[in-house]
Design a protein around this motif. Structure first.
Motif, short mmCIF file in Angstrom:
data_model
loop_
_atom_site.label_atom_id
_atom_site.label_comp_id
_atom_site.label_asym_id
_atom_site.label_seq_id
_atom_site.Cartn_x
_atom_site.Cartn_y
_atom_site.Cartn_z
N LEU A 178 0.54 -1.34 0.50
CA LEU A 178 0.07 0.09 -0.48
C LEU A 178 1.10 0.95 0.42
CD1 LEU A 178 -2.33 -0.79 2.43
CD2 LEU A 178 -2.94 -0.78 0.49
N ASP A 179 0.50 2.74 -1.19
CA ASP A 179 1.22 3.84 -0.43
C ASP A 179 0.63 4.24 0.86
OD1 ASP A 179 -1.41 4.94 -0.91
OD2 ASP A 179 -0.75 4.78 -3.09
N GLN A 180 1.37 5.45 0.73
CA GLN A 180 1.00 6.27 1.77
C GLN A 180 -0.38 7.02 2.03
OE1 GLN A 180 3.68 9.43 1.54
NE2 GLN A 180 5.51 8.83 2.17
N LYS A 181 -1.10 6.53 0.81
CA LYS A 181 -3.00 6.84 0.91
C LYS A 181 -3.66 5.69 0.49
CE LYS A 181 -2.55 11.89 -1.45
NZ LYS A 181 -2.22 12.29 -2.51
N ASN A 182 -3.05 4.63 1.16
CA ASN A 182 -3.93 3.24 1.37
C ASN A 182 -4.23 2.34 -0.27
OD1 ASN A 182 -3.31 2.10 3.87
ND2 ASN A 182 -5.92 2.09 3.98
N GLY A 183 -3.21 3.30 -1.68
CA GLY A 183 -3.87 2.70 -2.07
C GLY A 183 -2.51 1.05 -2.62
N LEU A 184 -3.48 0.44 -3.93
CA LEU A 184 -2.86 -0.02 -4.74
C LEU A 184 -2.20 -0.40 -5.44
CD1 LEU A 184 -5.39 -2.93 -2.98
CD2 LEU A 184 -2.67 -3.35 -2.36
N PRO A 185 -0.53 -1.32 -6.05
CA PRO A 185 -0.96 -0.64 -6.72
C PRO A 185 -1.58 -1.16 -8.83
CG PRO A 185 0.62 -1.96 -6.50
CD PRO A 185 -0.44 -1.77 -4.89
N PHE A 186 -2.27 -2.19 -8.24
CA PHE A 186 -3.12 -2.86 -9.42
C PHE A 186 -4.68 -2.42 -9.51
CE2 PHE A 186 0.43 -5.71 -8.40
CZ PHE A 186 0.56 -5.88 -9.67
N SER A 187 -5.43 -2.64 -11.07
CA SER A 187 -6.34 -2.16 -10.69
C SER A 187 -7.25 -3.89 -10.13
CB SER A 187 -6.92 -2.18 -12.56
OG SER A 187 -6.94 -3.49 -12.94
N TRP A 188 -8.25 -3.40 -9.89
CA TRP A 188 -8.83 -4.63 -8.50
C TRP A 188 -9.11 -6.35 -9.56
CZ3 TRP A 188 -12.73 -8.55 -10.64
CH2 TRP A 188 -12.89 -9.49 -9.52
N LEU A 189 -9.15 -5.75 -11.71
CA LEU A 189 -8.52 -7.29 -12.36
C LEU A 189 -7.28 -8.19 -12.28
CD1 LEU A 189 -9.53 -8.88 -14.64
CD2 LEU A 189 -9.42 -6.96 -16.94
N ARG A 190 -6.14 -6.44 -12.40
CA ARG A 190 -4.60 -7.42 -12.47
C ARG A 190 -4.65 -7.81 -11.10
NH1 ARG A 190 -2.18 -5.56 -17.51
NH2 ARG A 190 -3.66 -4.58 -18.39
N HIS A 191 -5.12 -7.06 -10.26
CA HIS A 191 -4.88 -7.72 -8.90
C HIS A 191 -4.57 -8.98 -8.76
CE1 HIS A 191 -3.72 -7.35 -4.78
NE2 HIS A 191 -4.03 -8.24 -4.34
N GLN A 192 -6.07 -9.14 -8.84
CA GLN A 192 -6.98 -10.92 -9.18
C GLN A 192 -6.26 -11.84 -9.10
OE1 GLN A 192 -9.06 -10.95 -6.68
NE2 GLN A 192 -9.55 -8.84 -6.47
N LEU A 193 -5.10 -11.53 -10.84
CA LEU A 193 -4.67 -12.04 -11.64
C LEU A 193 -3.46 -12.12 -11.21
CD1 LEU A 193 -5.87 -10.82 -15.48
CD2 LEU A 193 -6.56 -12.97 -14.23
N GLU A 194 -2.85 -11.45 -10.60
CA GLU A 194 -1.57 -11.32 -9.84
C GLU A 194 -1.09 -12.17 -9.08
OE1 GLU A 194 1.62 -10.04 -11.41
OE2 GLU A 194 0.21 -9.00 -13.30
N VAL A 195 -2.34 -11.78 -7.93
CA VAL A 195 -2.59 -12.78 -6.66
C VAL A 195 -2.70 -13.83 -6.67
CG1 VAL A 195 -1.80 -10.30 -5.45
CG2 VAL A 195 -4.39 -11.90 -6.07
N THR A 196 -3.33 -14.49 -7.71
CA THR A 196 -3.97 -16.06 -7.54
C THR A 196 -3.25 -17.09 -8.32
OG1 THR A 196 -5.51 -15.08 -7.05
CG2 THR A 196 -6.20 -17.03 -7.68
N ASN A 197 -2.95 -18.64 -8.44
CA ASN A 197 -3.02 -19.45 -9.23
C ASN A 197 -4.07 -20.37 -9.81
OD1 ASN A 197 -0.27 -18.43 -8.71
ND2 ASN A 197 0.03 -19.23 -6.77
#
Length: 363
Positions: A264-283
């Motif tokens: 998370l950044d200083q504003k509690n933001g994540l570096p990915f969109s919701w779609l890309r986040h799910q794909l980056e963290v899941t197998n």
């Protein structure tokens, strides 16, 4: 506490809408209602679990039969979780939320707590998978370090050498520590994000736990003349068998070196969109056979579950086909591994985290 926010990306939002349209059309084209098969399991699997219990206690004069019955109860416990509890939490078994809630209560009878687990799973794990401090599935225990960008301390520097002693205790920790901490420790993620827990839920949690130990240990000792040593030993082996089996299925799905653990950044933001986040963290897992599809609840298709949790696992085969083709067409991440290779990768993650030698994709 301000919750994390995903990166707003209009192109990714359009991509997901396009994928969702393809998936919906594919599923709607399937003529049969496959959820009926899960509804059948909702009757059969609890009968198997408690049938094994009664078979064991009525053969208590034969210790190995008694022990074997309890070990098989551990295996069936995990099957209940994979096939029923998990789907009921997403209201995917029945159209009625009340019936799904009834199935969820099975968790209370097998040593866990349905109320707090559903909050962990929906509001924490599904909302922010692999996000430190928000995903309860990677919440740090002190013994093992899962998040790569946190510095290993003390015994964590040797975690790759003793993890195989800790993992069989997974469900013991869940029953005796994790549930209680999530109910009463104000520093836990659940209490920070979900607010106060009703007193009645606390009473129910303790009551169900006491009933669980009553029928698992007290009833065999008092009513079936099982020795205390045999009763405790068989129960202990049941929980160890369930812990190993559960982690065998669950570990390959998120905590691998190939997965992102977004900061998370200083504003509690994540570096990915919701779609890309799910794909980056899941197998996904490569195994796709009758056993995986019908016994293990299609946990091999985990990407489909995170992108489309409103569909039951009975449709994940077709949904995954759409996801894989779509990801290839649009240059999106999609990961699939053989299960033993994935388990080996998890061990690699533990080694790398112990040595703090892992590069994690950051903003």
């Amino acid at each position: 506490m301000e919750k994390p926010s995903y990166l707003k990306d209009s192109d990714d939002a359009k991509l997901f809408n396009e994928l969702r349209k393809k998936v919906n059309q594919r599923v709607e084209a399937i003529p049969e209602n496959r959820d009926i098969y899960i509804q059948i399991k909702a009757v059969i699997l609890p009968l198997v679990y408690f049938g094994l219990y009664f078979f064991a206690v009525f053969h208590a004069d034969k210790p190995w039969v008694y022990i074997s019955g309890f070990i098989l109860m551990g295996i069936s416990l995990v099957l209940i979780y994979l096939n029923l509890i998990h789907e009921a939490a997403h209201n995917n078994i029945y159209k009625s939320k009340k019936l799904n809630a009834l199935v969820m209560h099975l968790f209370d009878f097998v040593g866990a707590n349905s109320y707090i687990w559903k909050k962990r799973h929906i509001a924490s794990h599904h909302a922010y998978p692999n996000v430190d401090g928000w995903d309860t599935d990677i919440e740090q225990s002190g013994l093992l370090l899962i998040v790569p960008w946190i510095k290993a301390k003390g015994i964590q520097k040797y975690q790759h050498r003793f993890f195989f002693l800790v993992y069989p205790l997974y469900l013991f920790n869940w029953m005796f520590i994790r549930d209680f901490r999530d109910f009463f420790d104000k520093e836990r993620v659940i209490l920070k994000t979900q607010g106060a827990i009703p007193v009645m839920e606390k009473v129910k949690m303790v009551s169900y736990k006491l009933f669980y130990f009553f029928y698992q240990i007290v009833v065999p000792v008092v009513f079936f003349k099982v020795s205390i040593g045999l009763a405790l030993g068989a129960w202990f082996l049941q929980v160890i068998a369930a812990s190993i089996f559960a982690l065998f299925v669950l570990l390959p799905l998120h905590p691998l070196p190939d997965n992102a653990f977004p900061k998370l950044d200083q504003k509690n933001g994540l570096p990915f969109s919701w779609l890309r986040h799910q794909l980056e963290v899941t197998n996904d897992l490569q195994e796709n056979n009758w056993l995986v599809r019908n016994v293990l609840g299609n946990f091999n298709f985990h990407v489909a579950h995170h992108l489309f949790p409103n569909y039951s696992y009975m449709y994940y085969n077709e949904i995954t086909e759409e996801i894989e083709v779509f990801a290839k067409e649009h240059g999106l991440t999609y990961k699939r591994f053989p299960i033993f290779k994935a388990l080996g990768k998890h061990v690699d993650l533990l080694k790398q985290n112990a040595n703090n030698a892992y590069y994690i994709l950051e903003e």
